[in-house]
Design a protein around this motif. Sequence first.
Motif, PDB file in Angstrom:
ATOM      1  N   MET A   1       9.698  -2.237  -1.198  1.00 28.06           N
ATOM      2  CA  MET A   1       9.484  -3.600  -0.773  1.00 28.06           C
ATOM      3  C   MET A   1       8.027  -3.835  -0.382  1.00 28.06           C
ATOM      4  O   MET A   1       7.518  -4.934  -0.546  1.00 28.06           O
ATOM      5  CB  MET A   1      10.445  -3.893   0.386  1.00 28.06           C
ATOM      6  N   SER A   2       7.392  -2.789   0.110  1.00 25.04           N
ATOM      7  CA  SER A   2       5.993  -2.967   0.524  1.00 25.04           C
ATOM      8  C   SER A   2       5.100  -3.297  -0.680  1.00 25.04           C
ATOM      9  O   SER A   2       4.150  -4.077  -0.555  1.00 25.04           O
ATOM     10  CB  SER A   2       5.472  -1.742   1.272  1.00 25.04           C
ATOM     11  N   LYS A   3       5.406  -2.717  -1.841  1.00 24.44           N
ATOM     12  CA  LYS A   3       4.627  -3.050  -3.045  1.00 24.44           C
ATOM     13  C   LYS A   3       4.817  -4.522  -3.410  1.00 24.44           C
ATOM     14  O   LYS A   3       3.853  -5.212  -3.746  1.00 24.44           O
ATOM     15  CB  LYS A   3       5.030  -2.166  -4.220  1.00 24.44           C
ATOM     16  N   ALA A   4       6.036  -4.999  -3.333  1.00 30.27           N
ATOM     17  CA  ALA A   4       6.305  -6.403  -3.646  1.00 30.27           C
ATOM     18  C   ALA A   4       5.515  -7.318  -2.719  1.00 30.27           C
ATOM     19  O   ALA A   4       4.899  -8.292  -3.175  1.00 30.27           O
ATOM     20  CB  ALA A   4       7.804  -6.687  -3.540  1.00 30.27           C
TER      21      ALA A   4
ATOM     22  N   GLN B   1       2.530  -9.963  -3.740  1.00 32.38           N
ATOM     23  CA  GLN B   1       2.674 -11.367  -3.366  1.00 32.38           C
ATOM     24  C   GLN B   1       1.478 -11.835  -2.529  1.00 32.38           C
ATOM     25  O   GLN B   1       0.917 -12.899  -2.782  1.00 32.38           O
ATOM     26  CB  GLN B   1       3.969 -11.592  -2.587  1.00 32.38           C
ATOM     27  N   ARG B   2       1.100 -11.044  -1.554  1.00 30.37           N
ATOM     28  CA  ARG B   2       0.000 -11.417  -0.662  1.00 30.37           C
ATOM     29  C   ARG B   2      -1.300 -11.592  -1.448  1.00 30.37           C
ATOM     30  O   ARG B   2      -2.012 -12.580  -1.278  1.00 30.37           O
ATOM     31  CB  ARG B   2      -0.161 -10.368   0.436  1.00 30.37           C
ATOM     32  N   VAL B   3      -1.593 -10.668  -2.335  1.00 27.54           N
ATOM     33  CA  VAL B   3      -2.837 -10.759  -3.101  1.00 27.54           C
ATOM     34  C   VAL B   3      -2.787 -11.928  -4.087  1.00 27.54           C
ATOM     35  O   VAL B   3      -3.791 -12.622  -4.281  1.00 27.54           O
ATOM     36  CB  VAL B   3      -3.147  -9.419  -3.816  1.00 27.54           C
TER      37      VAL B   3
ATOM     38  N   ALA C   1       9.084  -5.406  -8.402  1.00 24.72           N
ATOM     39  CA  ALA C   1       9.247  -4.532  -7.231  1.00 24.72           C
ATOM     40  C   ALA C   1      10.340  -5.052  -6.301  1.00 24.72           C
ATOM     41  O   ALA C   1      11.142  -4.272  -5.776  1.00 24.72           O
ATOM     42  CB  ALA C   1       7.919  -4.412  -6.484  1.00 24.72           C
ATOM     43  N   ALA C   2      10.403  -6.361  -6.110  1.00 25.72           N
ATOM     44  CA  ALA C   2      11.454  -6.940  -5.266  1.00 25.72           C
ATOM     45  C   ALA C   2      12.826  -6.720  -5.887  1.00 25.72           C
ATOM     46  O   ALA C   2      13.796  -6.407  -5.184  1.00 25.72           O
ATOM     47  CB  ALA C   2      11.198  -8.434  -5.051  1.00 25.72           C
TER      48      ALA C   2
ATOM     49  N   TYR D   1      15.050 -12.774  -1.160  1.00 28.92           N
ATOM     50  CA  TYR D   1      16.332 -12.073  -1.284  1.00 28.92           C
ATOM     51  C   TYR D   1      16.185 -10.602  -0.897  1.00 28.92           C
ATOM     52  O   TYR D   1      17.020 -10.038  -0.190  1.00 28.92           O
ATOM     53  CB  TYR D   1      16.842 -12.189  -2.721  1.00 28.92           C
ATOM     54  N   ALA D   2      15.100  -9.989  -1.344  1.00 31.11           N
ATOM     55  CA  ALA D   2      14.880  -8.556  -1.054  1.00 31.11           C
ATOM     56  C   ALA D   2      14.674  -8.312   0.437  1.00 31.11           C
ATOM     57  O   ALA D   2      15.024  -7.247   0.943  1.00 31.11           O
ATOM     58  CB  ALA D   2      13.681  -8.047  -1.840  1.00 31.11           C
ATOM     59  N   ARG D   3      14.150  -9.285   1.138  1.00 28.51           N
ATOM     60  CA  ARG D   3      13.909  -9.135   2.576  1.00 28.51           C
ATOM     61  C   ARG D   3      15.177  -9.281   3.419  1.00 28.51           C
ATOM     62  O   ARG D   3      15.177  -8.938   4.591  1.00 28.51           O
ATOM     63  CB  ARG D   3      12.872 -10.154   3.032  1.00 28.51           C
ATOM     64  N   ARG D   4      16.244  -9.794   2.832  1.00 30.67           N
ATOM     65  CA  ARG D   4      17.490  -9.978   3.600  1.00 30.67           C
ATOM     66  C   ARG D   4      18.175  -8.671   3.887  1.00 30.67           C
ATOM     67  O   ARG D   4      18.146  -7.723   3.213  1.00 30.67           O
ATOM     68  CB  ARG D   4      18.464 -10.852   2.830  1.00 30.67           C
TER      69      ARG D   4
END
Length: 113
Positions: free
Chosen positions: A1-4, A8-10, A38-39, A110-113
């Motif tokens: 998840m950290s890669k996703a 996203q941030r960049v 990744a997500a 969704y991945a963060r849930r």
Amino acid sequence: MSKAAQFQRVAMDALELAEEHYEVADAVATLCIHAGIAASEAICIARLGHFAQGQDHNDAVALLKSVDGGAAKHLTTLLGMKTRAGYGYNPINAEQLKKAVRAMGPLLDYARR
């Protein structure tokens, strides 16, 4: 998840910093695609205990679809842009860039849930 989250941030930072979105459209779309992939892997790992590891992205879509059809549609949208954004000579246009950003968001949510 950290890669996703990194992708996203960049991607969002690049959009914010660019004077014109067309200057970074291919790079941002590619980052959105990688964030979505990744997500999707994170979703599958969390829900199924594994993710598709082959070269065929259709396997990843099918596996994600077994978890959530809507998420699979977002991934399909992103994957449909992968070759053009990452390797094609024809740049991503403004509408496709919007689609990439819109498809990435729900997958990460969704991945963060």
